[in-house]
Write a protein that holds these residues in place. Structure first.
Motif, PDB file in Angstrom:
ATOM      1  N   LEU A 176       0.724  -0.954  -0.072  1.00 47.64           N
ATOM      2  CA  LEU A 176       0.393   0.469  -0.350  1.00 47.64           C
ATOM      3  C   LEU A 176       1.172   1.577   0.115  1.00 47.64           C
ATOM      4  N   GLY A 177       0.232   2.488  -0.306  1.00 46.88           N
ATOM      5  CA  GLY A 177       0.527   4.046  -0.227  1.00 46.88           C
ATOM      6  C   GLY A 177       2.021   4.001  -1.495  1.00 46.88           C
ATOM      7  N   SER A 282       4.413   6.863   7.207  1.00 49.38           N
ATOM      8  CA  SER A 282       4.047   5.953   5.861  1.00 49.38           C
ATOM      9  C   SER A 282       3.046   4.494   6.264  1.00 49.38           C
ATOM     10  N   THR A 283       2.030   5.047   7.452  1.00 49.51           N
ATOM     11  CA  THR A 283       1.228   4.718   7.907  1.00 49.51           C
ATOM     12  C   THR A 283      -0.069   5.130   7.765  1.00 49.51           C
ATOM     13  N   MET A 284       0.506   6.783   7.923  1.00 47.65           N
ATOM     14  CA  MET A 284       0.199   7.337   7.532  1.00 47.65           C
ATOM     15  C   MET A 284      -0.977   7.490   5.557  1.00 47.65           C
ATOM     16  N   VAL A 285       0.117   7.076   5.249  1.00 49.46           N
ATOM     17  CA  VAL A 285       0.272   7.303   3.631  1.00 49.46           C
ATOM     18  C   VAL A 285      -0.602   5.839   3.084  1.00 49.46           C
ATOM     19  N   ALA A 286       0.050   4.589   3.718  1.00 45.38           N
ATOM     20  CA  ALA A 286      -1.227   4.053   3.683  1.00 45.38           C
ATOM     21  C   ALA A 286      -2.956   3.284   3.918  1.00 45.38           C
ATOM     22  N   LEU A 287      -2.814   4.445   5.192  1.00 42.87           N
ATOM     23  CA  LEU A 287      -4.268   4.446   5.196  1.00 42.87           C
ATOM     24  C   LEU A 287      -5.465   5.510   4.376  1.00 42.87           C
ATOM     25  N   SER A 288      -4.902   6.324   4.421  1.00 43.88           N
ATOM     26  CA  SER A 288      -4.951   7.835   3.308  1.00 43.88           C
ATOM     27  C   SER A 288      -5.667   8.107   2.216  1.00 43.88           C
TER      28      SER A 288
END
Ligand code: ADP
Ligand code: MG
Length: 349
Positions: A176-177, A282-288
């Motif tokens: 993701l991302g 990177s977590t935010m990128v995958a989430l949003s």
């Protein structure tokens, strides 16, 4: 950058509407038995026999969904088909047919539309779908492209967003991302290009994520893979808007909650390094981030051994009782409610 190659330019008014349709569609042939009549009459005629028929459509608008300063038209044609096929695959179904409608201004020469249709043709061949119709009209502003995809499935195999149960495992294909970070790189290069039109961007280190943005691949392999593994997904959705938004759709429509584990979210090393460079989490990128066109689905807990360790699949969490809500469990073991809002509002939590 792309549309204005100084090659031959054939203006569209030279062909007229029917000449243009004829020209653009001449090399498409029909592969499916179900295609009784394709392009060339007032309507296509299909026969799906005893299968269920699936229909989905998406509209892409220049300046809203794509930017032709870095999106080659060939890639745009390919992507416009992929985003639709992804929706068919997300029902655990097979894609069979598409229609393509375009609104185009006369700033585009015929050669540009040829590139667009090259991408569409490539997608049709690769994913074995028949182009069976569309519409062609003029636009006073930008380019619009609307694709409708049809698919087929046995009734028992169709997977909705509604079937997830508490304790089901949450699984995602691929990583993701990438598409979002690819877009960041392309936007940055566009700004550099504005200042210095002679600059030649070196996108090589970013090739994976740029390709994720420009040339996404819908996951037509997952349905077959799950069949081979002997796994029937209980619910499924494709990731077009970002992981958090899609998880919330599954939770809401299945009336369950969810625990998503941050450490389990699959990220390509290129995404991690680009996130470091752009100073984005990177977590935010995958989430949003969105536009990854991977499949997110749930399976019964008894299927754990069948899914575990598969290089195409990551178990990223599990469903819970609805009353527990939907949460991200961070690496530091804190529990954060998952929200579907955009980047900034999520960040301020
Ligand atoms: P109508 O007058 O019924 O709208 P058209 O002249 O627009 O018919 O279209 C003629 C045939 O070409 C139809 O089969 C239609 O589905 C197909 N067609 C028109 N535009 C496109 C396109 N952009 N891509 C693929 N097929 C198209
Ligand atoms: Mg028409």
């Amino acid at each position: 950058m792309i549309e204005d190659k100084n090659q031959d330019r054939t203006t569209l008014d030279k062909l007229g509407e029917f000449g243009l349709i004829e020209h653009l569609t001449q090399h498409f042939s029909l592969q499916h038995k179900s295609s009784e009549k394709g392009i060339g009459d007032d309507a296509a005629v299909l026969d799906f026999k005893n299968k269920k028929t699936l229909v989905t459509t998406d509209l892409l608008v220049e300046g809203v969904h794509f930017d032709l300063s870095y999106m080659p038209l060939k890639h745009l044609g390919y992507k416009a088909v992929m985003v639709n096929l992804s929706d068919v695959y997300a029902m655990n179904a097979t894609a069979t047919h598409i229609t393509v409608s375009i609104a185009v201004s006369n700033r585009f020469p015929l050669e540009a539309l040829d590139e667009l249709y090259e991408g569409i043709a490539f997608a049709c061949t690769k994913h074995k779908v028949d182009l069976i119709g569309g519409d062609t009209t003029s636009s006073t502003t930008g380019l619009l492209i609307s694709v409708t995809a049809l698919g087929e499935a046995n009734s028992a195999n169709i997977t909705y967003r509604t079937g997830a149960k508490p304790n089901d495992l949450l699984v995602v294909s691929g990583d993701l991302g990438g598409a979002y970070m690819g877009l960041q790189v392309l936007e940055r290069e566009k700004e550099v290009f504005k200042v210095n039109p002679n600059s030649q961007p070196d996108l090589e280190p970013y090739s994976y994520i740029v390709e994720r943005q420009l040339k996404p691949e819908a996951r037509n392999d997952i349905s077959g893979l799950l069949k081979v593994l002997g796994v029937s997904p209980t619910s499924m959705i494709d990731i077009s808007d970002g992981l958090s938004s899609e998880i919330l759709h599954l939770c809401k429509q299945s009336e369950v909650g969810c625990n998503l584990f941050e450490e389990k979210i699959p990220l390509d090393p290129t995404v991690i390094s680009a996130c470091e460079e752009f100073k984005i989490d990177s977590t935010m990128v995958a989430l949003s981030g969105g536009e990854d066109y991977e499949l997110l689905f749930t399976v019964d807990q008894k299927d754990f051994e069948k899914i575990k360790g598969n290089p195409n699949l990551s178990i990223i969490g599990h469903m819970t009782d609805a009353s527990e809500g939907a949460h991200l469990i961070t690496r530091g073991n804190t529990k954060i409610p998952i929200t579907a809002q955009g980047w900034n509002s999520f960040k301020s939590e």
